[in-house]
Design an enzyme around this catalytic site. Sequence first.
Site, mmCIF file in Angstrom:
data_model
loop_
_atom_site.group_PDB
_atom_site.id
_atom_site.type_symbol
_atom_site.label_atom_id
_atom_site.label_comp_id
_atom_site.label_asym_id
_atom_site.label_seq_id
_atom_site.Cartn_x
_atom_site.Cartn_y
_atom_site.Cartn_z
ATOM 1 N N HIS A 1 -13.037 -6.564 -5.659
ATOM 2 C CA HIS A 1 -11.949 -7.242 -6.388
ATOM 3 C C HIS A 1 -12.032 -6.944 -7.875
ATOM 4 C CE1 HIS A 1 -10.188 -9.398 -3.130
ATOM 5 N NE2 HIS A 1 -11.371 -9.760 -2.705
ATOM 6 N N ARG B 1 1.471 -5.503 -1.721
ATOM 7 C CA ARG B 1 0.557 -6.279 -0.862
ATOM 8 C C ARG B 1 1.108 -7.702 -0.764
ATOM 9 N NH1 ARG B 1 -3.828 -3.204 -3.783
ATOM 10 N NH2 ARG B 1 -5.227 -2.358 -2.213
ATOM 11 N N ARG C 1 4.281 -3.775 2.461
ATOM 12 C CA ARG C 1 3.386 -3.929 3.602
ATOM 13 C C ARG C 1 3.521 -5.339 4.143
ATOM 14 N NH1 ARG C 1 -2.881 -3.239 2.646
ATOM 15 N NH2 ARG C 1 -2.733 -5.312 1.746
ATOM 16 N N GLU D 1 -5.489 3.247 8.290
ATOM 17 C CA GLU D 1 -6.701 2.658 7.727
ATOM 18 C C GLU D 1 -7.833 2.677 8.751
ATOM 19 O OE1 GLU D 1 -5.520 -0.840 5.007
ATOM 20 O OE2 GLU D 1 -4.315 -1.097 6.795
ATOM 21 N N ASN E 1 -9.209 2.591 1.276
ATOM 22 C CA ASN E 1 -10.270 1.585 1.126
ATOM 23 C C ASN E 1 -10.820 1.196 2.504
ATOM 24 O OD1 ASN E 1 -9.339 1.662 -1.495
ATOM 25 N ND2 ASN E 1 -8.196 -0.244 -1.351
ATOM 26 N N ASP E 2 -9.891 0.824 3.385
ATOM 27 C CA ASP E 2 -10.339 0.446 4.728
ATOM 28 C C ASP E 2 -10.725 1.673 5.545
ATOM 29 O OD1 ASP E 2 -10.419 -2.374 5.050
ATOM 30 O OD2 ASP E 2 -8.248 -2.406 4.782
ATOM 31 N N ARG F 1 -16.754 -2.887 2.854
ATOM 32 C CA ARG F 1 -16.240 -2.575 1.515
ATOM 33 C C ARG F 1 -16.541 -3.675 0.505
ATOM 34 N NH1 ARG F 1 -9.679 -3.098 2.115
ATOM 35 N NH2 ARG F 1 -9.677 -3.417 -0.120
ATOM 36 N N CYS G 1 -2.392 5.016 -0.628
ATOM 37 C CA CYS G 1 -2.237 3.817 -1.460
ATOM 38 C C CYS G 1 -3.560 3.079 -1.643
ATOM 39 C CB CYS G 1 -1.159 2.895 -0.910
ATOM 40 S SG CYS G 1 -1.538 2.245 0.709
#
Length: 564
Positions: free
Chosen positions: A191, A293, A329, A418, A441-442, A452, A489
């Site tokens: 974060h 998001r 999304r 992902e 990321n995922d 993560r 993304c």
Amino acid sequence: MTAGTDLHSTFHGIGVSAGTAVGPLVVVTPAPTAPADEPPTTDAAAVSAQVRSVLEDVASGLDARAAVAGDHARPILEAGAMMARDPGLAMGIDTQLQAGKGPTNAVTAAVEEYCAMFESLGGYMAERVTDLRDVRDRTVARLLGQPEPGVPTLSEPSILAAHDLAPAETATLTTDTCLGIVTAAGGPTSHTAILASQLGIPAVVQAVGILDVPAGTTVAIDGGVGEITVNPSAQEIGLLEERKRRRAAALAGGTGKGATKDGYPVALLANIGTAEDARKAAKQPVEGVGLFRTEFLFLDRDTMPTVEEQTATYTEVFEAFGDRRIVVRTLDAGADKPLKFADLGPEENPALGRRGIRLGMIRTDVMDAQLEALAAAYKATNADVRVMAPMIATQAEAMWFAERVRALGLPKVGIMIEVPAAAIRSRGILYHVDFASLGTNDLQQYTMAADRMQGELADLLNPWEPALLDVVALACDGGQMMGKPIGVCGEAGGDPALALVLAGLGVSSLSMAPGKVPAVRTALGLHTLTQCQQMAAAARAGTNAVEAKAAVMAMADPILGDLL
Ligand code: PEP
Ligand code: MG
């Protein structure tokens, strides 16, 4: 490496938000502990009144911060205030006081009882334990007559040092007073990293040793290369300033569409999470939104927002971008983004559980309300809306989602890649939809089996990892075979050097924190598509992430070094 308290030292972490800064170090106040030798309580009623009044002070303090916080931080701060006012907690403290515990020990014991209860409930409730312990720390500090822990009020522009920062803490920072952030923990997709780059604050994570540097020491940080210099010399500050100037010169002028030197288009898009983000991003020279998001709108809601309320928010976001594209999304609830009103109960491994589309297919009421609101906002604005689902793993899921979206008259439907299964079999999945977006990321988390959220696994979470690039390449091959566009993304898309590799692998858009767009635009404009393809091949030939990046940097225009 450890910085120690040397008069002068340089050490490294992971640069996660580019830019340079020099300033005094402010250390996030650590949480106090209840003293073991605290005198016992003899007049429980009197101490109870005192503790309740302190709890109210804590709640009011959180309310005051919430009132001036942005959309990301406000709900988290409000939730903390609510917990401080929870009558059940006050009663739990009373019980401890009546048993003779001193005030700070009574608060600590009562909060721990509450935490144990929350943790046994799992899921969303377990996630609230952090907020509850934050209330405990603030209350104990006040009872001890100490400053509340967390980010102090910054009276002069400073560089903030912390073990790690909670999302609420990062989101309350502003560029006026916070020149930079250095954390000892945290990873590249933490974060801290995402929010710092969203705010455009230079940041370095995994800077082991930063907390050994005394508060007030002057430090210089380079959030691109991840370097920290303690007590920099005038010459070092000069070099950093020089680098800052070269970076500004390299970035100057470019505001057009993203493209390689020979004109291969790569759309440069913004990642947003709130209507406030949308308003800010729309003013930037970006070609639209590559990832909205939506769950950030609803993080701390007890009940599902109504269709009307959602329609109003989506309309506001769509209007901000005029005829530029907006990729929305649908709710990605679960795991690192728990939503109270869409919680299916405790799970052993939430990241591998019923999250994203899996949850949407069970809670069809939540999915349908959101799609209905998106369709209404689309009809009201006629914007270039493209709706995608998170965490798709199979063709069946893609087909289920596409049918629902198309039935409502929404013009374009896509999916996020992902999960490695979706990347490996992207051809079949893309058959059912119009586009895909790689959530690196995922995708990295699942490719490397590395959580993560766990900063200690930062090495496995380096987006230059050749295995991740291989998986991305597989996904892009499927896209090419189907003639359907694939974007990126995840955080990887905002790294100017990695952006070249991704373009070389065939992605047609890159979405990132808007502040990262200029560097990526410049990087693309310095290289041809063929060069990008050669860089992609060289990176994939590396045996690890460090080798992959070094190979690309050796082939790139030297100006690229100033963009990082
Ligand atoms: C991703 O996983 O790369 C992504 C963009 O989604 P999030 O970070 O919201 O999980
Ligand atoms: Mg994701």
